[in-house]
Write a protein that holds these residues in place. Structure first.
Motif, PDB file in Angstrom:
ATOM      1  N   ALA A 201      -5.888  16.388   0.847  1.00 19.90           N
ATOM      2  CA  ALA A 201      -6.335  15.180   0.155  1.00 19.90           C
ATOM      3  C   ALA A 201      -5.288  14.075   0.302  1.00 19.90           C
ATOM      4  N   ALA A 202      -5.758  12.892   0.658  1.00 20.60           N
ATOM      5  CA  ALA A 202      -4.890  11.719   0.743  1.00 20.60           C
ATOM      6  C   ALA A 202      -5.277  10.748  -0.368  1.00 20.60           C
ATOM      7  N   PHE A 203      -4.276  10.120  -0.926  1.00 28.92           N
ATOM      8  CA  PHE A 203      -4.471   9.132  -1.981  1.00 28.92           C
ATOM      9  C   PHE A 203      -3.879   7.828  -1.475  1.00 28.92           C
ATOM     10  N   ILE A 204      -4.713   6.825  -1.326  1.00 30.37           N
ATOM     11  CA  ILE A 204      -4.290   5.531  -0.787  1.00 30.37           C
ATOM     12  C   ILE A 204      -4.374   4.518  -1.921  1.00 30.37           C
ATOM     13  N   TYR A 205      -3.213   4.008  -2.327  1.00 30.90           N
ATOM     14  CA  TYR A 205      -3.146   3.043  -3.421  1.00 30.90           C
ATOM     15  C   TYR A 205      -2.899   1.652  -2.844  1.00 30.90           C
ATOM     16  N   PHE A 206      -3.649   0.681  -3.316  1.00 28.56           N
ATOM     17  CA  PHE A 206      -3.511  -0.692  -2.838  1.00 28.56           C
ATOM     18  C   PHE A 206      -2.472  -1.415  -3.673  1.00 28.56           C
ATOM     19  N   GLY A 207      -1.616  -2.189  -3.017  1.00 30.32           N
ATOM     20  CA  GLY A 207      -0.569  -2.933  -3.714  1.00 30.32           C
ATOM     21  C   GLY A 207       0.583  -2.024  -4.093  1.00 30.32           C
ATOM     22  N   THR A 208       1.667  -2.619  -4.468  1.00 35.70           N
ATOM     23  CA  THR A 208       2.845  -1.830  -4.820  1.00 35.70           C
ATOM     24  C   THR A 208       2.815  -1.390  -6.279  1.00 35.70           C
ATOM     25  N   ASP A 209       2.162  -2.160  -7.100  1.00 32.64           N
ATOM     26  CA  ASP A 209       2.070  -1.822  -8.527  1.00 32.64           C
ATOM     27  C   ASP A 209       0.621  -1.595  -8.918  1.00 32.64           C
ATOM     28  N   ALA A 210      -0.016  -0.661  -8.250  1.00 29.66           N
ATOM     29  CA  ALA A 210      -1.426  -0.388  -8.542  1.00 29.66           C
ATOM     30  C   ALA A 210      -1.569  -0.013 -10.017  1.00 29.66           C
ATOM     31  N   GLU A 211      -2.561  -0.612 -10.660  1.00 30.42           N
ATOM     32  CA  GLU A 211      -2.785  -0.283 -12.055  1.00 30.42           C
ATOM     33  C   GLU A 211      -3.306   1.148 -12.165  1.00 30.42           C
ATOM     34  N   SER A 212      -3.251   1.696 -13.335  1.00 24.34           N
ATOM     35  CA  SER A 212      -3.694   3.065 -13.555  1.00 24.34           C
ATOM     36  C   SER A 212      -5.171   3.219 -13.237  1.00 24.34           C
ATOM     37  N   VAL A 213      -5.516   4.380 -12.750  1.00 24.46           N
ATOM     38  CA  VAL A 213      -6.907   4.678 -12.442  1.00 24.46           C
ATOM     39  C   VAL A 213      -7.630   4.980 -13.746  1.00 24.46           C
ATOM     40  N   ALA A 214      -8.665   4.209 -14.040  1.00 21.92           N
ATOM     41  CA  ALA A 214      -9.433   4.396 -15.262  1.00 21.92           C
ATOM     42  C   ALA A 214     -10.650   5.291 -15.032  1.00 21.92           C
ATOM     43  N   ARG A 215     -11.198   5.232 -13.812  1.00 17.87           N
ATOM     44  CA  ARG A 215     -12.346   6.082 -13.489  1.00 17.87           C
ATOM     45  C   ARG A 215     -12.466   6.229 -11.984  1.00 17.87           C
ATOM     46  N   THR A 216     -13.226   7.196 -11.583  1.00 14.51           N
ATOM     47  CA  THR A 216     -13.464   7.425 -10.163  1.00 14.51           C
ATOM     48  C   THR A 216     -14.959   7.434  -9.900  1.00 14.51           C
ATOM     49  N   GLU A 217     -15.316   7.025  -8.705  1.00 13.75           N
ATOM     50  CA  GLU A 217     -16.719   6.996  -8.289  1.00 13.75           C
ATOM     51  C   GLU A 217     -16.823   7.593  -6.894  1.00 13.75           C
ATOM     52  N   PRO A 218     -17.503   8.726  -6.751  1.00 17.38           N
ATOM     53  CA  PRO A 218     -17.667   9.284  -5.411  1.00 17.38           C
ATOM     54  C   PRO A 218     -18.614   8.421  -4.581  1.00 17.38           C
TER      55      PRO A 218
ATOM     56  N   MET B 132       0.847  -1.162   0.000  1.00 15.42           N
ATOM     57  CA  MET B 132       0.000   0.000   0.000  1.00 15.42           C
ATOM     58  C   MET B 132       0.902   1.238   0.000  1.00 15.42           C
ATOM     59  N   LYS B 133       0.463   2.256  -0.723  1.00 15.17           N
ATOM     60  CA  LYS B 133       1.213   3.504  -0.825  1.00 15.17           C
ATOM     61  C   LYS B 133       0.242   4.644  -0.507  1.00 15.17           C
ATOM     62  N   ILE B 134       0.705   5.596   0.302  1.00 14.45           N
ATOM     63  CA  ILE B 134      -0.133   6.729   0.672  1.00 14.45           C
ATOM     64  C   ILE B 134       0.578   8.018   0.294  1.00 14.45           C
ATOM     65  N   ARG B 135      -0.134   8.871  -0.415  1.00 16.46           N
ATOM     66  CA  ARG B 135       0.351  10.209  -0.733  1.00 16.46           C
ATOM     67  C   ARG B 135      -0.581  11.200  -0.058  1.00 16.46           C
ATOM     68  N   PHE B 136      -0.044  12.337   0.363  1.00 16.86           N
ATOM     69  CA  PHE B 136      -0.860  13.359   1.006  1.00 16.86           C
ATOM     70  C   PHE B 136      -0.498  14.716   0.444  1.00 16.86           C
ATOM     71  N   ASP B 137      -1.504  15.462   0.035  1.00 14.46           N
ATOM     72  CA  ASP B 137      -1.337  16.830  -0.440  1.00 14.46           C
ATOM     73  C   ASP B 137      -1.915  17.744   0.633  1.00 14.46           C
ATOM     74  N   PRO B 138      -1.050  18.317   1.501  1.00 19.26           N
ATOM     75  CA  PRO B 138      -1.560  19.126   2.606  1.00 19.26           C
ATOM     76  C   PRO B 138      -2.294  20.386   2.151  1.00 19.26           C
ATOM     77  N   GLU B 139      -1.900  20.936   1.019  1.00 23.48           N
ATOM     78  CA  GLU B 139      -2.559  22.141   0.512  1.00 23.48           C
ATOM     79  C   GLU B 139      -4.012  21.853   0.137  1.00 23.48           C
ATOM     80  N   ALA B 140      -4.253  20.698  -0.475  1.00 20.98           N
ATOM     81  CA  ALA B 140      -5.613  20.298  -0.857  1.00 20.98           C
ATOM     82  C   ALA B 140      -6.310  19.506   0.243  1.00 20.98           C
TER      83      ALA B 140
END
Length: 70
Positions: free
Chosen positions: A11-28, A1-9
């Motif tokens: 917003a945290a981005f939590i990616y599962f696995g070490t080689d997460a495939e590209s994001v094709a779409r998002t669903e709120p 798992m990989k976590i990125r954080f943008d303090p200005e926004a």
């Protein structure tokens, strides 16, 4: 798992696995929790590859955000 954080926004981005495939779409998600919201990140295969948390500092532990990549 990989976590990125943008303090200005705040917003945290939590990616599962070490080689997460590209994001094709998002669903709120329809659930808002303590002023934060979650967006599902879905890969081309239809699998959940990560989460985006808006208002991350409101619901994620500070220790998680401190250790996240910026």
């Amino acid at each position: 798992m990989k976590i990125r954080f943008d303090p200005e926004a705040d917003a945290a981005f939590i990616y599962f696995g070490t080689d997460a495939e590209s994001v094709a779409r998002t669903e709120p998600c329809d659930v808002e929790f303590q002023g934060a919201s979650v967006i599902l990140m879905i890969g081309a295969s239809g699998r959940l590859v990560g989460l985006e948390v808006l208002g991350a500092s409101k619901i994620l532990p500070a220790s998680v955000l401190d250790e996240a990549q910026t």
